[in-house]
Design a protein around this motif. Structure first.
Motif, PDB file in Angstrom:
ATOM      1  N   SER A   3       0.845  -1.198   0.000  1.00  0.00           N
ATOM      2  CA  SER A   3       0.000   0.000   0.000  1.00  0.00           C
ATOM      3  C   SER A   3       0.877   1.242   0.000  1.00  0.00           C
ATOM      4  O   SER A   3       1.894   1.304   0.694  1.00  0.00           O
ATOM      5  N   THR A  15      -1.559  12.092 -10.173  1.00  0.00           N
ATOM      6  CA  THR A  15      -2.291  11.259 -11.130  1.00  0.00           C
ATOM      7  C   THR A  15      -1.343  10.317 -11.867  1.00  0.00           C
ATOM      8  O   THR A  15      -1.644   9.134 -12.041  1.00  0.00           O
ATOM      9  N   GLN A  18      -0.284   7.615  -9.513  1.00  0.00           N
ATOM     10  CA  GLN A  18      -1.429   6.703  -9.318  1.00  0.00           C
ATOM     11  C   GLN A  18      -1.517   5.723 -10.484  1.00  0.00           C
ATOM     12  O   GLN A  18      -1.657   4.518 -10.283  1.00  0.00           O
ATOM     13  N   MET A  19      -1.428   6.244 -11.698  1.00  0.00           N
ATOM     14  CA  MET A  19      -1.494   5.386 -12.886  1.00  0.00           C
ATOM     15  C   MET A  19      -0.331   4.403 -12.919  1.00  0.00           C
ATOM     16  O   MET A  19      -0.512   3.227 -13.270  1.00  0.00           O
ATOM     17  N   CYS A  21       1.361   3.202 -10.320  1.00  0.00           N
ATOM     18  CA  CYS A  21       1.116   2.181  -9.300  1.00  0.00           C
ATOM     19  C   CYS A  21       0.009   1.221  -9.728  1.00  0.00           C
ATOM     20  O   CYS A  21       0.098   0.006  -9.484  1.00  0.00           O
ATOM     21  N   ASP A  22      -1.032   1.748 -10.371  1.00  0.00           N
ATOM     22  CA  ASP A  22      -2.128   0.901 -10.854  1.00  0.00           C
ATOM     23  C   ASP A  22      -1.650  -0.111 -11.899  1.00  0.00           C
ATOM     24  O   ASP A  22      -2.279  -1.156 -12.080  1.00  0.00           O
ATOM     25  N   SER A  23      -0.553   0.195 -12.582  1.00  0.00           N
ATOM     26  CA  SER A  23      -0.028  -0.717 -13.612  1.00  0.00           C
ATOM     27  C   SER A  23       0.691  -1.912 -13.008  1.00  0.00           C
ATOM     28  O   SER A  23       0.998  -2.873 -13.718  1.00  0.00           O
ATOM     29  N   GLU A  28      -0.830  -0.970  -4.573  1.00  0.00           N
ATOM     30  CA  GLU A  28      -2.102  -0.256  -4.602  1.00  0.00           C
ATOM     31  C   GLU A  28      -1.933   1.081  -3.888  1.00  0.00           C
ATOM     32  O   GLU A  28      -1.211   1.182  -2.893  1.00  0.00           O
ATOM     33  N   VAL A  29      -2.583   2.097  -4.401  1.00  0.00           N
ATOM     34  CA  VAL A  29      -2.539   3.414  -3.775  1.00  0.00           C
ATOM     35  C   VAL A  29      -3.625   3.467  -2.717  1.00  0.00           C
ATOM     36  O   VAL A  29      -4.816   3.329  -3.022  1.00  0.00           O
TER      37      VAL A  29
END
Length: 166
Positions: A3, A15, A18-19, A21-23, A28-29
């Motif tokens: 996390s 942003t 976030q993108m 980390c989402d990849s 997870e953020v």
């Protein structure tokens, strides 16, 4: 799952992180903050594994926020991610409790690797920062003086060629 708390005053940077980390399937953020005050509160309340911390923000800056998070959520590993890749920012950040330091121009895979390293209790640094740290450490250190062995110690020491033969 690792996390992450993202702390940066620029919405575009948050942003993008976030993108990024989402990849990654293992990251997870947990939350985002745009300054130090909410970052300290969120770190205390959410207990993220890793905090990506900007240094220059309005109100409480990244150094103060790092110290606050270190005090209120000591398990969180703080990686500074900043535009200011210099010693005037590096050493105060480390003294405040940061475990790593990268410039924002780092490649995306290096940022993900830094998050993973920090979560594993490692100290992620950009190669340039690490070279400066090592250079400074070497410049300010002295090699310990070697005390000669006594005749008795020499008699019982193992030769450099390997263990003694029977």
């Amino acid at each position: 799952m690792i996390s992450v708390l993202i702390v940066d005053d620029q919405a575009l940077v948050r942003t993008g992180l976030q993108m990024l980390c989402d990849s990654a399937a293992d990251i997870e953020v947990a939350a985002e903050a745009d300054s130090g005050e909410p970052a300290v509160r969120l770190a205390r309340d959410l207990s993220p594994d890793v905090v990506l911390m900007d240094l220059h923000m309005p109100g409480m800056d990244g150094i103060e926020a790092t110290a606050g998070i270190t005090a209120s959520a000591p398990a969180a590993r703080i990686v500074v991610l900043t535009t200011f890749d210099d010693d005037d920012h590096l050493y105060p950040a480390l003294q405040a409790g940061a475990c790593g330091f990268l410039a924002k121009h780092a490649a995306p895979d290096r940022i993900l690797a830094a998050i993973r390293a920090a979560a594993n209790n490692e100290r992620p640094f950009s190669p340039e920062v690490l070279a400066r740290l090592v250079g400074r450490a070497v410049a300010h250190s002295t090699a310990p003086e070697r005390t000669p062995l006594t005749p008795r110690e020499r008699a019982y020491s193992i030769p450099t060629g390997g263990p003694p033969r029977a």
